[in-house]
Write a protein that holds these residues in place. Sequence first.
Motif, PDB file in Angstrom:
ATOM      1  N   SER A 113      15.968 -34.524  -9.202  1.00  0.00           N
ATOM      2  CA  SER A 113      15.901 -33.640 -10.363  1.00  0.00           C
ATOM      3  C   SER A 113      15.375 -34.401 -11.579  1.00  0.00           C
ATOM      4  O   SER A 113      14.487 -33.914 -12.296  1.00  0.00           O
ATOM      5  CB  SER A 113      17.292 -33.059 -10.640  1.00  0.00           C
ATOM      6  N   ALA A 114      15.895 -35.611 -11.818  1.00  0.00           N
ATOM      7  CA  ALA A 114      15.469 -36.397 -12.988  1.00  0.00           C
ATOM      8  C   ALA A 114      13.990 -36.760 -12.882  1.00  0.00           C
ATOM      9  O   ALA A 114      13.253 -36.699 -13.881  1.00  0.00           O
ATOM     10  CB  ALA A 114      16.332 -37.653 -13.110  1.00  0.00           C
ATOM     11  N   ILE A 115      13.541 -37.130 -11.667  1.00  0.00           N
ATOM     12  CA  ILE A 115      12.129 -37.517 -11.474  1.00  0.00           C
ATOM     13  C   ILE A 115      11.212 -36.331 -11.759  1.00  0.00           C
ATOM     14  O   ILE A 115      10.209 -36.451 -12.473  1.00  0.00           O
ATOM     15  CB  ILE A 115      11.911 -38.049 -10.030  1.00  0.00           C
ATOM     16  N   VAL A 116      11.558 -35.156 -11.224  1.00  0.00           N
ATOM     17  CA  VAL A 116      10.693 -33.979 -11.397  1.00  0.00           C
ATOM     18  C   VAL A 116      10.710 -33.513 -12.852  1.00  0.00           C
ATOM     19  O   VAL A 116       9.662 -33.190 -13.426  1.00  0.00           O
ATOM     20  CB  VAL A 116      11.111 -32.832 -10.451  1.00  0.00           C
ATOM     21  N   ARG A 117      11.899 -33.501 -13.468  1.00  0.00           N
ATOM     22  CA  ARG A 117      11.973 -33.060 -14.869  1.00  0.00           C
ATOM     23  C   ARG A 117      11.173 -33.981 -15.778  1.00  0.00           C
ATOM     24  O   ARG A 117      10.472 -33.529 -16.684  1.00  0.00           O
ATOM     25  CB  ARG A 117      13.435 -32.972 -15.327  1.00  0.00           C
ATOM     26  N   ASN A 118      11.251 -35.271 -15.517  1.00  0.00           N
ATOM     27  CA  ASN A 118      10.478 -36.237 -16.306  1.00  0.00           C
ATOM     28  C   ASN A 118       8.975 -35.984 -16.151  1.00  0.00           C
ATOM     29  O   ASN A 118       8.217 -35.971 -17.137  1.00  0.00           O
ATOM     30  CB  ASN A 118      10.859 -37.653 -15.863  1.00  0.00           C
ATOM     31  N   GLY A 120      12.797 -37.945   4.579  1.00  0.00           N
ATOM     32  CA  GLY A 120      12.506 -39.352   4.858  1.00  0.00           C
ATOM     33  C   GLY A 120      11.657 -39.957   3.752  1.00  0.00           C
ATOM     34  O   GLY A 120      11.587 -39.414   2.648  1.00  0.00           O
ATOM     35  N   THR A 121      10.977 -41.071   4.042  1.00  0.00           N
ATOM     36  CA  THR A 121      10.204 -41.742   2.981  1.00  0.00           C
ATOM     37  C   THR A 121       8.706 -41.530   3.135  1.00  0.00           C
ATOM     38  O   THR A 121       7.916 -42.096   2.390  1.00  0.00           O
ATOM     39  CB  THR A 121      10.455 -43.270   2.994  1.00  0.00           C
ATOM     40  N   ASP A 122       8.304 -40.728   4.128  1.00  0.00           N
ATOM     41  CA  ASP A 122       6.877 -40.486   4.336  1.00  0.00           C
ATOM     42  C   ASP A 122       6.354 -39.571   3.226  1.00  0.00           C
ATOM     43  O   ASP A 122       6.806 -38.436   3.080  1.00  0.00           O
ATOM     44  CB  ASP A 122       6.688 -39.829   5.715  1.00  0.00           C
ATOM     45  N   LEU A 123       5.390 -40.089   2.439  1.00  0.00           N
ATOM     46  CA  LEU A 123       4.877 -39.343   1.283  1.00  0.00           C
ATOM     47  C   LEU A 123       4.386 -37.950   1.664  1.00  0.00           C
ATOM     48  O   LEU A 123       4.536 -37.011   0.904  1.00  0.00           O
ATOM     49  CB  LEU A 123       3.714 -40.103   0.630  1.00  0.00           C
ATOM     50  N   ASP A 162       7.425 -41.694  -6.564  1.00  0.00           N
ATOM     51  CA  ASP A 162       8.656 -42.079  -7.274  1.00  0.00           C
ATOM     52  C   ASP A 162       9.894 -41.769  -6.418  1.00  0.00           C
ATOM     53  O   ASP A 162      10.851 -42.542  -6.395  1.00  0.00           O
ATOM     54  CB  ASP A 162       8.777 -41.319  -8.607  1.00  0.00           C
ATOM     55  N   ILE A 163       9.844 -40.634  -5.725  1.00  0.00           N
ATOM     56  CA  ILE A 163      10.977 -40.257  -4.867  1.00  0.00           C
ATOM     57  C   ILE A 163      11.095 -41.234  -3.695  1.00  0.00           C
ATOM     58  O   ILE A 163      12.192 -41.679  -3.350  1.00  0.00           O
ATOM     59  CB  ILE A 163      10.821 -38.803  -4.354  1.00  0.00           C
ATOM     60  N   ALA A 164       9.936 -41.609  -3.107  1.00  0.00           N
ATOM     61  CA  ALA A 164       9.963 -42.559  -1.981  1.00  0.00           C
ATOM     62  C   ALA A 164      10.578 -43.887  -2.411  1.00  0.00           C
ATOM     63  O   ALA A 164      11.370 -44.487  -1.671  1.00  0.00           O
ATOM     64  CB  ALA A 164       8.549 -42.760  -1.432  1.00  0.00           C
ATOM     65  N   VAL A 165      10.229 -44.348  -3.633  1.00  0.00           N
ATOM     66  CA  VAL A 165      10.806 -45.599  -4.155  1.00  0.00           C
ATOM     67  C   VAL A 165      12.320 -45.446  -4.322  1.00  0.00           C
ATOM     68  O   VAL A 165      13.095 -46.326  -3.932  1.00  0.00           O
ATOM     69  CB  VAL A 165      10.137 -45.987  -5.499  1.00  0.00           C
TER      70      VAL A 165
END
Length: 312
Positions: free
Chosen positions: A222-227, A199-202, A181-184
């Motif tokens: 923060s929003a991605i991890v909290r979700n 960077g975008t490397d998983l 989700d973070i990479a996107v």
Amino acid sequence: MLATVFDDEFHPLGASRQKTKGLYGAKAVLGRIQNTIEAALEDARVSPSKIAGLGFGCPGPLDLNRGIVLSSPNLGWHNVMLKRWLDKHLPFPSLVVNDVDAGTYGEYRFGAGRGARCLVGVFPGTGIGGACIYDGQLIRGTSMSAFEIGHLQVQPGGRLCGCGKSGCLETAASRLAIASDIAVAIYRGEAVIMRELAGTDLTSIKSAAIAEAIKKGDATVSAIVRNAARLLGVGVAAAVNLMAPDRVVLGGGLVEAMPKLYLEEVKRGMAPATLPTFMQDVHLVTAALGDNASALGAAALASESFGKRSRN
Ligand SMILES: [Zn+2]
């Protein structure tokens, strides 16, 4: 992978750590397992003849009686005869257990789970592992390891999981799910602080980097991890409704890097999905032993199985 040599009182004598590199196939990983064990023995200055036994924690599900890794999607392993291989290559007996069973048992014996009647362990990592200790006994199936909380279906029709089903908890709340989700988000031009860090490397979007980005004010991360942590709470709620544990221990790299965030959001996710009386009685805690939980738990389980006395 981490190998630790313990004495009879479970004090660490030496250790060795290596990258798993699951991509390169089971054979290469097994070779690195042997190297890691030998390096730990060297570090501890202990001869293999003094070792009473080996406890081996491995992502599952596993056939515990025969020590076979039935399927470990994040390693790409299917029906790997792990115990047979260990018996052939090491001069002491081995016990193969699920890694999160081992970690939860480690916390139960030596860490944040001490004294619990019913302890549920939930460890979000590359996948999401779960375990339950009831009256001092690890809950398991007749032959297989149990409590695969990562494969509870929380989003019907959701993302495809490594297990072949879709919408499993770990497709929504594991580190791999969070990192993708973070990479996107980075690709879309969001999560700017995270982009500078990793960077975008998983493979470089790791727990420590995620925690640092949040600390530096990356609102998207923060929003991605909290979700994800709230969704993890929905999975925890299912376990609490079934087992009525007095304690739930959250562990693994993400929780270790962001303990306060995880406690807050998992509670928030649990509250509406947990029976109110159970919610009142359950204590949610974070793991106390970090990386050592699985090694300690695996060693303790092996010691129960083979006895403590070192062989002379
Ligand atoms: Zn699954």
